[in-house]
Design an enzyme around this catalytic site. Structure first.
Site, PDB file in Angstrom:
ATOM      1  N   GLN A  15       0.794  -1.272   0.135  1.00  0.00           N
ATOM      2  CA  GLN A  15      -0.212  -0.023   0.305  1.00  0.00           C
ATOM      3  C   GLN A  15       0.845   1.235  -0.012  1.00  0.00           C
ATOM      4  OE1 GLN A  15      -2.714  -2.007   3.273  1.00  0.00           O
ATOM      5  NE2 GLN A  15      -4.075  -0.301   2.385  1.00  0.00           N
ATOM      6  N   HIS A 109       0.999  -9.272   4.518  1.00  0.00           N
ATOM      7  CA  HIS A 109      -0.212  -8.312   4.560  1.00  0.00           C
ATOM      8  C   HIS A 109      -0.901  -8.465   3.249  1.00  0.00           C
ATOM      9  CE1 HIS A 109      -1.996  -4.425   6.812  1.00  0.00           C
ATOM     10  NE2 HIS A 109      -2.574  -4.732   5.718  1.00  0.00           N
ATOM     11  N   ASN A 153      -1.846 -10.779   8.609  1.00  0.00           N
ATOM     12  CA  ASN A 153      -2.556  -9.767   8.820  1.00  0.00           C
ATOM     13  C   ASN A 153      -4.017 -10.099   8.413  1.00  0.00           C
ATOM     14  OD1 ASN A 153      -3.264  -6.843   9.297  1.00  0.00           O
ATOM     15  ND2 ASN A 153      -3.968  -6.973   7.310  1.00  0.00           N
ATOM     16  N   GLU A 154      -4.930  -9.819   9.629  1.00  0.00           N
ATOM     17  CA  GLU A 154      -6.426 -10.186   9.305  1.00  0.00           C
ATOM     18  C   GLU A 154      -6.448 -11.590   8.578  1.00  0.00           C
ATOM     19  OE1 GLU A 154      -8.210  -6.789   7.300  1.00  0.00           O
ATOM     20  OE2 GLU A 154      -8.062  -5.699   9.343  1.00  0.00           O
TER      21      GLU A 154
HETATM   22  C1  BGC Z   1      -6.120  -3.801   6.101  1.00  0.00           C
HETATM   23  C2  BGC Z   1      -5.602  -2.407   5.634  1.00  0.00           C
HETATM   24  C3  BGC Z   1      -6.480  -1.525   5.137  1.00  0.00           C
HETATM   25  C4  BGC Z   1      -7.421  -1.189   6.172  1.00  0.00           C
HETATM   26  C5  BGC Z   1      -8.523   0.135   5.857  1.00  0.00           C
HETATM   27  C6  BGC Z   1      -7.513  -3.337   7.190  1.00  0.00           C
HETATM   28  O1  BGC Z   1      -8.321  -4.258   7.051  1.00  0.00           O
HETATM   29  O2  BGC Z   1      -5.483  -4.366   7.107  1.00  0.00           O
HETATM   30  O3  BGC Z   1      -4.707  -2.930   4.728  1.00  0.00           O
HETATM   31  O4  BGC Z   1      -6.077  -0.486   4.331  1.00  0.00           O
HETATM   32  O5  BGC Z   1      -8.079  -2.065   6.879  1.00  0.00           O
HETATM   33  O6  BGC Z   1      -9.518  -0.343   5.035  1.00  0.00           O
END
Ligand code: BGC
Length: 415
Positions: A15, A109, A153-154
């Protein structure tokens, strides 16, 4: 570094860095049916400007920086590691430490090496071993620098996307968390499949930001567990954890069971795979309210963020308290924030969210730090550059950093 409480900000490689050319998302961005209308290009050019960005964090007073390594840079071809890129992330971590900023490193990520997807991606059993061996490489390369390591991540993103698609199909679509275009994702046609076949060698490539099967979830959890064991073995002083995206799920009188089921699906089902973890990375952006039929749209007049979901900083405290019913070790807030052009709303959001965090700490919950998402405006995946989450804006013509008052505001709390 002595640890009081981390006040930091977060980014992710794809990003902000730019030119992540060996990744799956980069490939999708070039496609007609890839689902990414804007291209990431040089993103925020953080790859070349990380020193300036870390200096700005330091000047504002922040003491932690959560960022991700790009697997596609480090291992552009299966088993081939790029020394120049490995050196790059060493420089970033060393620069953080020099500026007395704690590096919180995320191994993965959302963006994968393209080769991983060609092998079956996040639905293929072989990904467990591929992720383990990448983790082992990273641990050996940076063993003297790693303190906090987030594996995936997530990890529940595929579950959330599945829920959002289900809702969209029931025509009850609520706001989608990470700027995904569900209509586009659901669109299937021959041309799209032919394009996928040409680019990835398969139809419906199992990239990380896509709906996950139950088997895919098990693979992700196995990959996470293999990574945690590897970190513990090779970098015993480092703390390892996962991050999950957790909405504050509230319910009407009739929606209690539905809310419990959703919490089970979005959070509790993952707990057995986290037993060996040292910390839990909690990410919260908003709330959702459910009745017996499902999620309700935000109430009339509710303030919405640029992402279309409700401005609701109180959600963070609620989610921390819910997580702490099951999780007794350290919690790190690895993401929390809003997309808005009104920085005074960002400041108010941070104040309310942090007041909630501190109430949790007073009640004995072990929260170790807070990372605002995001350090700077960046490439919000399928929403491109239109969402502005940053503590700093970026002039997209000159790449000049425009530090907002919210960054100093957060920094003053650290002092
Ligand atoms: C993610 C990011 C994303 C952010 C805002 C999160 O779910 O880890 O990559 O930019 O939310 O939407």
């Amino acid at each position: 570094m002595t640890h009081r409480f981390w006040y930091g900000a977060a980014t992710a490689g794809h990003q902000v860095e730019g030119n992540n050319t060996n990744s799956d998302i980069w490939a999708l961005e070039q496609m007609k049916y890839g689902g990414y209308p804007q291209k990431s290009g040089i993103a925020a050019d953080h790859y070349h400007r990380y020193r300036e960005d870390i200096d700005l964090m330091k000047q504002a007073g922040l003491n932690a920086y959560r960022f991700s390594l790009e697997w596609a840079r480090i291992e552009p071809e299966k088993g081939k590691f790029d020394e120049k890129e490995v050196r790059h992330y060493r420089d970033v971590m060393e620069y953080c430490l020099k500026q007395e900023i704690e590096p919180v490193v995320t191994l993965f990520h959302f963006s994968s090496p393209k080769w991983l997807i060609e092998k079956g991606g996040w639905e293929a059993e072989s990904t467990v071993e591929d992720f383990r061996s990448y983790t082992a490489y990273v641990c050996s390369a940076y063993h003297d620098l790693l303190h906090y390591v987030c594996t995936i991540n997530e990890a529940n993103l595929g579950v959330l996307i599945g829920i959002f698609i289900r809702q969209a199909m029931e025509r009850k679509d609520n706001a989608v968390q990470i700027g995904l275009d569900i209509d586009q994702m659901a669109k299937q046609n021959e041309e799209k499949q032919a394009e996928e076949l040409a680019v990835f060698g398969c139809v419906n490539p199992a990239v990380f930001p896509s709906p996950r099967s139950a088997g895919g979830n098990r693979i992700i959890m196995k990959a996470h567990q293999a990574a945690v064991r590897t970190i513990h073995e090779l970098v015993p002083h480092a703390k390892a954890g996962i991050t999950l995206s957790l909405r504050d799920i509230q319910h009407t009188e009739s929606g209690k069971q539905r809310a419990e089921d959703a919490w089970e699906e979005e959070f509790r089902q993952f707990l057995p795979a986290l037993e060996e973890d040292d910390f839990f990375g909690l990410q919260n952006y908003t709330r959702t309210v459910v009745d017996e039929h499902g999620e309700l749209p935000p109430s009339e007049g509710a303030e919405l963020t640029q992402m279309g979901y409700e401005y609701y900083p109180e959600g963070l405290e609620h989610v921390i308290r819910k997580v702490s019913e099951d999780w007794k070790k350290e919690i790190l807030i690895t993401e929390n924030g809003i997309a808005s052009d009104d920085d005074s709303r960002r400041i108010a959001f941070i104040d309310t969210a942090l007041a909630g965090v501190h109430r949790c700490i007073e009640d004995g919950i072990d929260v170790g730090g807070y990372c605002y998402w995001s350090l700077m405006d960046n490439y919000e995946w399928q929403s491109g550059y239109d969402m502005r989450f940053g503590l700093m804006g970026i002039d997209r013509n000159t790449m000049e950093r425009i530090v907002h008052e919210s960054m100093y505001h957060l920094g003053r709390k650290a002092r």
